[in-house]
Design a protein around this motif. Sequence first.
Motif, PDB file in Angstrom:
ATOM      1  N   GLY A  29      -4.374  -5.803   0.046  1.00 11.61           N
ATOM      2  CA  GLY A  29      -5.184  -4.746   0.646  1.00 11.61           C
ATOM      3  C   GLY A  29      -4.787  -4.314   2.041  1.00 11.61           C
ATOM      4  O   GLY A  29      -5.446  -3.460   2.633  1.00 11.61           O
ATOM      5  N   ARG A  30      -3.703  -4.868   2.567  1.00 13.96           N
ATOM      6  CA  ARG A  30      -3.262  -4.480   3.902  1.00 13.96           C
ATOM      7  C   ARG A  30      -2.330  -3.267   3.837  1.00 13.96           C
ATOM      8  O   ARG A  30      -1.728  -2.981   2.798  1.00 13.96           O
ATOM      9  N   THR A  31      -2.221  -2.569   4.972  1.00 15.08           N
ATOM     10  CA  THR A  31      -1.348  -1.407   5.068  1.00 15.08           C
ATOM     11  C   THR A  31      -0.520  -1.519   6.349  1.00 15.08           C
ATOM     12  O   THR A  31      -1.051  -1.843   7.411  1.00 15.08           O
ATOM     13  N   PHE A  32       0.771  -1.261   6.219  1.00 13.10           N
ATOM     14  CA  PHE A  32       1.685  -1.234   7.361  1.00 13.10           C
ATOM     15  C   PHE A  32       2.301   0.162   7.437  1.00 13.10           C
ATOM     16  O   PHE A  32       2.337   0.884   6.434  1.00 13.10           O
ATOM     17  N   GLN A  33       2.793   0.526   8.615  1.00 13.18           N
ATOM     18  CA  GLN A  33       3.344   1.864   8.804  1.00 13.18           C
ATOM     19  C   GLN A  33       4.721   1.766   9.445  1.00 13.18           C
ATOM     20  O   GLN A  33       4.964   0.932  10.315  1.00 13.18           O
ATOM     21  N   ALA A  34       5.633   2.628   8.992  1.00 20.39           N
ATOM     22  CA  ALA A  34       7.000   2.618   9.522  1.00 20.39           C
ATOM     23  C   ALA A  34       7.617   3.998   9.413  1.00 20.39           C
ATOM     24  O   ALA A  34       7.236   4.806   8.563  1.00 20.39           O
ATOM     25  N   LYS A  35       8.619   4.220  10.276  1.00 26.08           N
ATOM     26  CA  LYS A  35       9.381   5.460  10.196  1.00 26.08           C
ATOM     27  C   LYS A  35      10.340   5.430   9.014  1.00 26.08           C
ATOM     28  O   LYS A  35      10.665   6.476   8.437  1.00 26.08           O
ATOM     29  N   ASN A  36      10.820   4.234   8.672  1.00 26.09           N
ATOM     30  CA  ASN A  36      11.767   4.068   7.574  1.00 26.09           C
ATOM     31  C   ASN A  36      11.449   2.774   6.835  1.00 26.09           C
ATOM     32  O   ASN A  36      10.851   1.847   7.394  1.00 26.09           O
ATOM     33  N   VAL A  37      11.884   2.710   5.583  1.00 25.32           N
ATOM     34  CA  VAL A  37      11.669   1.522   4.759  1.00 25.32           C
ATOM     35  C   VAL A  37      12.982   1.154   4.081  1.00 25.32           C
ATOM     36  O   VAL A  37      13.722   2.034   3.621  1.00 25.32           O
ATOM     37  N   VAL A  38      13.267  -0.144   4.014  1.00 30.24           N
ATOM     38  CA  VAL A  38      14.439  -0.648   3.289  1.00 30.24           C
ATOM     39  C   VAL A  38      13.962  -1.614   2.216  1.00 30.24           C
ATOM     40  O   VAL A  38      13.265  -2.596   2.512  1.00 30.24           O
ATOM     41  N   LEU A  39      14.308  -1.330   0.979  1.00 27.86           N
ATOM     42  CA  LEU A  39      14.001  -2.231  -0.127  1.00 27.86           C
ATOM     43  C   LEU A  39      15.162  -3.204  -0.305  1.00 27.86           C
ATOM     44  O   LEU A  39      16.286  -2.791  -0.600  1.00 27.86           O
ATOM     45  N   ALA A  40      14.875  -4.496  -0.114  1.00 34.46           N
ATOM     46  CA  ALA A  40      15.900  -5.538  -0.273  1.00 34.46           C
ATOM     47  C   ALA A  40      15.323  -6.663  -1.124  1.00 34.46           C
ATOM     48  O   ALA A  40      15.380  -7.838  -0.769  1.00 34.46           O
ATOM     49  N   THR A  41      14.759  -6.284  -2.261  1.00 34.63           N
ATOM     50  CA  THR A  41      13.975  -7.215  -3.070  1.00 34.63           C
ATOM     51  C   THR A  41      14.788  -7.993  -4.096  1.00 34.63           C
ATOM     52  O   THR A  41      14.231  -8.838  -4.800  1.00 34.63           O
ATOM     53  N   GLY A  42      16.092  -7.720  -4.209  1.00 29.29           N
ATOM     54  CA  GLY A  42      16.915  -8.502  -5.128  1.00 29.29           C
ATOM     55  C   GLY A  42      16.500  -8.330  -6.572  1.00 29.29           C
ATOM     56  O   GLY A  42      15.959  -7.300  -6.972  1.00 29.29           O
ATOM     57  N   TYR A  43      16.714  -9.405  -7.370  1.00 28.16           N
ATOM     58  CA  TYR A  43      16.338  -9.312  -8.791  1.00 28.16           C
ATOM     59  C   TYR A  43      15.903 -10.645  -9.386  1.00 28.16           C
ATOM     60  O   TYR A  43      15.555 -10.718 -10.572  1.00 28.16           O
TER      61      TYR A  43
END
Length: 335
Positions: free
Chosen positions: A115-129
């Motif tokens: 339920g939390r929210t964070f804010q950013a100018k950019n996002v990088v997905l590095a979630t692997g597999y």
Amino acid sequence: MHLHDVIIIGGGPCGLAMGIEAAKSGLDHLILEKGSVTESIRRYPKRMRFFSTAENIEIGGIPFPISGVKANRDEALQYYRKVAGYYHLNFELFVEVDRTERQEDGTFFVFTTDGRTFQAKNVVLATGYFDFPRMLDIPGEDLPHVSHYYDEPFKYSYTNVIIVGGSNSAVEAALELYRHDVNVTIVHKDDDFRKTVKYWLVPDVKNRVKEGKINTMFDSVVKAIEPDQVLVESTLTGEQQWLPANFVFLLVGYLPDEALLRRCGVELDTVTKIPTYDPETFETNVPGLYLCGTVMAGVRTEKVFIENGRDHAAAIADHLTGREVRKVPELIDRI
């Protein structure tokens, strides 16, 4: 709400590399990781040794000193933790991301499952597999004695174990189990082990097969699993037989989190599941949303590893800061 320059989703080696590049570039960063630091490596088999030599899995320009050539799981966990501390990386651990949303002003909201929210100018997905095993979709796959992850051999001594798969994880597990008094049978759909099996394992496993110490059923697939047996079918003749099995390991590989990518707005190829991204900057079809590391592999997970995934971070940081983007080596096969 604090506005970060970049939020990195995933705290594995490539996510750490991205955090390091952000820190070195003076970017306000936050790494959101749903487990511990390098959670995927923590869940590796306890006695695993890396395919790559130590210098090829270093990050942040910090040497990886070990007594041998190839690091084991524990050495890697210690190394990556120390590097993260050296660069004072900013983490929120045990926080699972549900989705990201790009706003009209170009910034992102990152929503978590708690339920939390964070804010950013950019996002990088590095979630692997590593969190998403390939499913066989067969009866019994969800039984408690069946697993898509191998841990260690001691629990399985003097039992019958079926391993499905013919690549590194299957071969390493079979050799270790055999050496701990386990009756092991490998079931694999192809006519031999995968060509990508670590070169030093090949003579070992093939000699054990010749000696009859590890059983193999090539050109075969598992059709059903019951509490104490599995049904195996020959892909050549269609003949079926039941094999005794106290435990079953389905070591047939893993896939990136397709659902999360789609919830973030990333377009995927319908066949390969490879996301849409710029091969130079690694920006996706969503402006300001980037991919780093093995998450971009789709079903071709054999193409992206730590040693080439870590290079994505520098290119992304260059693009975020307006520098000339460094060229990343093309994806290659490991032999």
